[in-house]
Enzyme design. Structure first.
Site, PDB file in Angstrom:
ATOM      1  N   LYS A  45     -21.252 -29.901  22.673  1.00  0.00           N
ATOM      2  CA  LYS A  45     -21.393 -28.361  21.818  1.00  0.00           C
ATOM      3  C   LYS A  45     -21.495 -27.450  23.152  1.00  0.00           C
ATOM      4  CE  LYS A  45     -22.178 -25.554  18.685  1.00  0.00           C
ATOM      5  NZ  LYS A  45     -20.762 -24.926  17.941  1.00  0.00           N
ATOM      6  N   SER A  70     -18.617 -20.561  10.690  1.00  0.00           N
ATOM      7  CA  SER A  70     -19.098 -19.413  11.479  1.00  0.00           C
ATOM      8  C   SER A  70     -20.479 -19.939  12.041  1.00  0.00           C
ATOM      9  CB  SER A  70     -19.069 -18.083  10.824  1.00  0.00           C
ATOM     10  OG  SER A  70     -20.057 -18.109   9.937  1.00  0.00           O
ATOM     11  N   GLY A  72     -21.789 -19.797  15.143  1.00  0.00           N
ATOM     12  CA  GLY A  72     -22.134 -18.789  16.080  1.00  0.00           C
ATOM     13  C   GLY A  72     -22.831 -19.568  17.426  1.00  0.00           C
ATOM     14  N   LEU A  73     -21.991 -20.689  17.778  1.00  0.00           N
ATOM     15  CA  LEU A  73     -22.516 -21.334  19.029  1.00  0.00           C
ATOM     16  C   LEU A  73     -24.109 -21.707  19.097  1.00  0.00           C
ATOM     17  CD1 LEU A  73     -20.736 -18.752  21.703  1.00  0.00           C
ATOM     18  CD2 LEU A  73     -19.849 -21.167  20.524  1.00  0.00           C
ATOM     19  N   CYS A 130     -14.382 -18.248  21.113  1.00  0.00           N
ATOM     20  CA  CYS A 130     -15.257 -18.723  20.067  1.00  0.00           C
ATOM     21  C   CYS A 130     -15.125 -17.390  18.940  1.00  0.00           C
ATOM     22  CB  CYS A 130     -16.733 -18.849  20.291  1.00  0.00           C
ATOM     23  SG  CYS A 130     -17.340 -19.165  18.736  1.00  0.00           S
ATOM     24  N   LYS A 165     -10.238 -23.260  27.407  1.00  0.00           N
ATOM     25  CA  LYS A 165     -10.100 -23.346  26.115  1.00  0.00           C
ATOM     26  C   LYS A 165      -9.412 -22.276  25.478  1.00  0.00           C
ATOM     27  CE  LYS A 165     -11.746 -25.499  21.808  1.00  0.00           C
ATOM     28  NZ  LYS A 165     -12.696 -26.269  21.553  1.00  0.00           N
ATOM     29  N   THR A 193     -10.184 -22.328  16.702  1.00  0.00           N
ATOM     30  CA  THR A 193     -10.057 -22.287  15.451  1.00  0.00           C
ATOM     31  C   THR A 193      -9.227 -20.972  15.133  1.00  0.00           C
ATOM     32  OG1 THR A 193     -12.154 -21.307  15.279  1.00  0.00           O
ATOM     33  CG2 THR A 193     -11.911 -23.544  14.618  1.00  0.00           C
TER      34      THR A 193
HETATM   35  C1  FMN Z   1     -18.195 -26.670  13.059  1.00  0.00           C
HETATM   36  C2  FMN Z   1     -17.630 -26.424  14.164  1.00  0.00           C
HETATM   37  C3  FMN Z   1     -18.165 -26.130  15.648  1.00  0.00           C
HETATM   38  C4  FMN Z   1     -17.424 -25.740  16.521  1.00  0.00           C
HETATM   39  N1  FMN Z   1     -18.043 -25.457  17.924  1.00  0.00           N
HETATM   40  C5  FMN Z   1     -17.308 -25.238  19.021  1.00  0.00           C
HETATM   41  C6  FMN Z   1     -17.827 -24.992  20.135  1.00  0.00           C
HETATM   42  O1  FMN Z   1     -19.222 -25.075  20.304  1.00  0.00           O
HETATM   43  N2  FMN Z   1     -17.058 -24.702  21.283  1.00  0.00           N
HETATM   44  C7  FMN Z   1     -15.772 -24.487  21.035  1.00  0.00           C
HETATM   45  O2  FMN Z   1     -15.195 -24.530  22.281  1.00  0.00           O
HETATM   46  N3  FMN Z   1     -15.258 -25.062  19.910  1.00  0.00           N
HETATM   47  C8  FMN Z   1     -15.847 -25.296  19.157  1.00  0.00           C
HETATM   48  N4  FMN Z   1     -15.088 -25.679  17.625  1.00  0.00           N
HETATM   49  C9  FMN Z   1     -13.748 -25.555  17.744  1.00  0.00           C
HETATM   50  C10 FMN Z   1     -13.211 -27.156  17.880  1.00  0.00           C
HETATM   51  O3  FMN Z   1     -13.799 -27.836  19.201  1.00  0.00           O
HETATM   52  C11 FMN Z   1     -11.773 -27.300  17.799  1.00  0.00           C
HETATM   53  O4  FMN Z   1     -11.253 -26.532  19.098  1.00  0.00           O
HETATM   54  C12 FMN Z   1     -11.265 -26.883  16.558  1.00  0.00           C
HETATM   55  O5  FMN Z   1     -11.992 -27.223  15.338  1.00  0.00           O
HETATM   56  C13 FMN Z   1      -9.709 -27.249  16.144  1.00  0.00           C
HETATM   57  O6  FMN Z   1      -9.619 -28.763  16.141  1.00  0.00           O
HETATM   58  P1  FMN Z   1      -9.972 -29.668  14.711  1.00  0.00           P
HETATM   59  O7  FMN Z   1      -8.944 -28.923  13.737  1.00  0.00           O
HETATM   60  O8  FMN Z   1      -9.682 -30.896  15.052  1.00  0.00           O
HETATM   61  O9  FMN Z   1     -11.361 -29.221  14.086  1.00  0.00           O
HETATM   62  C14 FMN Z   1     -15.835 -26.099  16.487  1.00  0.00           C
HETATM   63  C15 FMN Z   1     -15.446 -26.368  15.463  1.00  0.00           C
HETATM   64  C16 FMN Z   1     -16.010 -26.745  14.286  1.00  0.00           C
HETATM   65  C17 FMN Z   1     -15.390 -27.113  13.014  1.00  0.00           C
END
Ligand code: FMN
Length: 311
Positions: A45, A70, A72-73, A130, A165, A193
């Site tokens: 994370k 959302s 929010g890190l 993000c 990323k 996302t």
């Molecule tokens: C609940 C959640 C939390 C996420 N937290 C982060 C994060 O902390 N840092 C990050 O770079 N991407 C974060 N992402 C994005 C994912 O790493 C990934 O790039 C994105 O969800 C697309 O992949 P997926 O469709 O397989 O979920 C998060 C996604 C989700 C659903």
């Protein structure tokens, strides 16, 4: 015997499958379900300099073909991650990639430096994308000059390979890839996302407290594949592909589009065994489509195209 091994800068992976940042926490809960040694790598994370409690709730919503979040890190801050979470993950023979976030270039540099000094990770992933924090992430992910600058300053500070990323929330993903390549990135992670919104009919207001959230899951896979394919044509950087992967077939699509490895995000939330099921099935699928190993599948689509144009 089909080999799943793949190499990226700083990462010798036994297979190309890793859980995506934010969808696996720091691995503790998953380690109770299966042996984390099975994974190609683990992406943790996002780490920020100070602890973050994240956004107000509601901050997740299900949609027809994925989810909106959302968060929010939310994270305990880089110091706690280095002292409590990374030592736990280091007991496994699985490389760890640390996801780094910040509101300023100085914060990215400080977090990256602390993670590098921990000696407990194999690569950094700069989250310049993000969509769910007010300052920082979004601007870095949309502005090629800022993206190149944050990449260059982190690269100057750390010895570890740096993957950047990329955000899909940009008009020109190729321009962003070229910018961070010029900034010295060792690789790309893509995609994060897509910004979305859901309306709550009873209140007639946006359902998420933050109003908008990041859409992930099956809905975004075609967008991610297109972006990986486009960037592959214009950048020599290795790509960790992600977006909507839930099956080995999805992984093969990403490899053929040009990814060297992949990350599985939202699928882990529906099915905690998603990564290991994909790893188990991948050899059989590669064989079915005529590949001897993972390396051969990477960019397979482009190679075929080149073959056609030569003949
Ligand atoms: C609940 C959640 C939390 C996420 N937290 C982060 C994060 O902390 N840092 C990050 O770079 N991407 C974060 N992402 C994005 C994912 O790493 C990934 O790039 C994105 O969800 C697309 O992949 P997926 O469709 O397989 O979920 C998060 C996604 C989700 C659903």
């Amino acid at each position: 015997m089909i080999s799943l091994e793949t190499k990226l800068p700083g990462l010798d992976l036994k297979n190309p499958i890793m859980p995506a940042s934010g969808c696996f926490g720091f691995g503790r809960e998953f380690s109770e379900l299966y042996d984390l040694n099975k994974l190609g790598a683990v992406v943790i994370k996002a780490a920020t300099l100070n602890p973050r409690y994240g956004n107000q709730t509601p901050r997740v919503a299900e949609t027809a073909a994925g989810m909106l979040n959302s968060i929010g890190l939310q994270n305990p801050g880089v110091e706690t991650i280095c002292s409590e979470e990374l030592p736990f993950l280091s007991q496994f023979k699985t490389p760890v990639i640390a996801n780094v976030a910040g509101s300023t270039i100085e914060e990215y540099v400080a977090v990256a430096k602390r993670l590098d000094e921990s000696g407990l990770i194999q690569a950094l992933e700069l989250n310049i994308s993000c969509p769910n924090v007010k300052e920082g992430g979004v601007q870095f992910g949309k502005d090629p000059v800022l993206a190149a600058e944050v990449t260059a300053q982190v690269k100057e500070t750390v010895a570890l390979p740096v993957y950047v990323k990329l955000s899909p929330n940009t008009a020109d993903i190729v321009q962003m890839a070229k910018a961070v390549e010029a900034g010295g990135a060792d690789g790309l992670s893509m995609i994060n996302t897509l910004t979305g919104m859901q309306i709550d009919l009873s209140s007639k207001k946006p359902l998420l407290a933050n109003q908008t959230g990041g859409l992930s899951g099956p809905a975004i896979k075609p967008v991610a594949i297109r972006m990986v394919y486009e960037v592959r044509q214009h950048s020599g950087l290795p790509i960790i592909g992600m977006g909507g992967i839930s099956a080995a077939e999805d992984v093969l699509e990403f490899l053929i589009a040009g990814a060297s490895a992949v990350a599985v995000g939202t699928a882990n939330i529906h099915d905690p065994f998603a990564c290991v099921n994909i790893i188990d099935r991948l050899p059989q699928l590669l064989e079915k489509y005529g590949f001897q190993n993972v390396e051969e599948a990477i960019g397979g689509g482009n190679r075929n195209e080149a073959n056609v144009s030569r003949s």
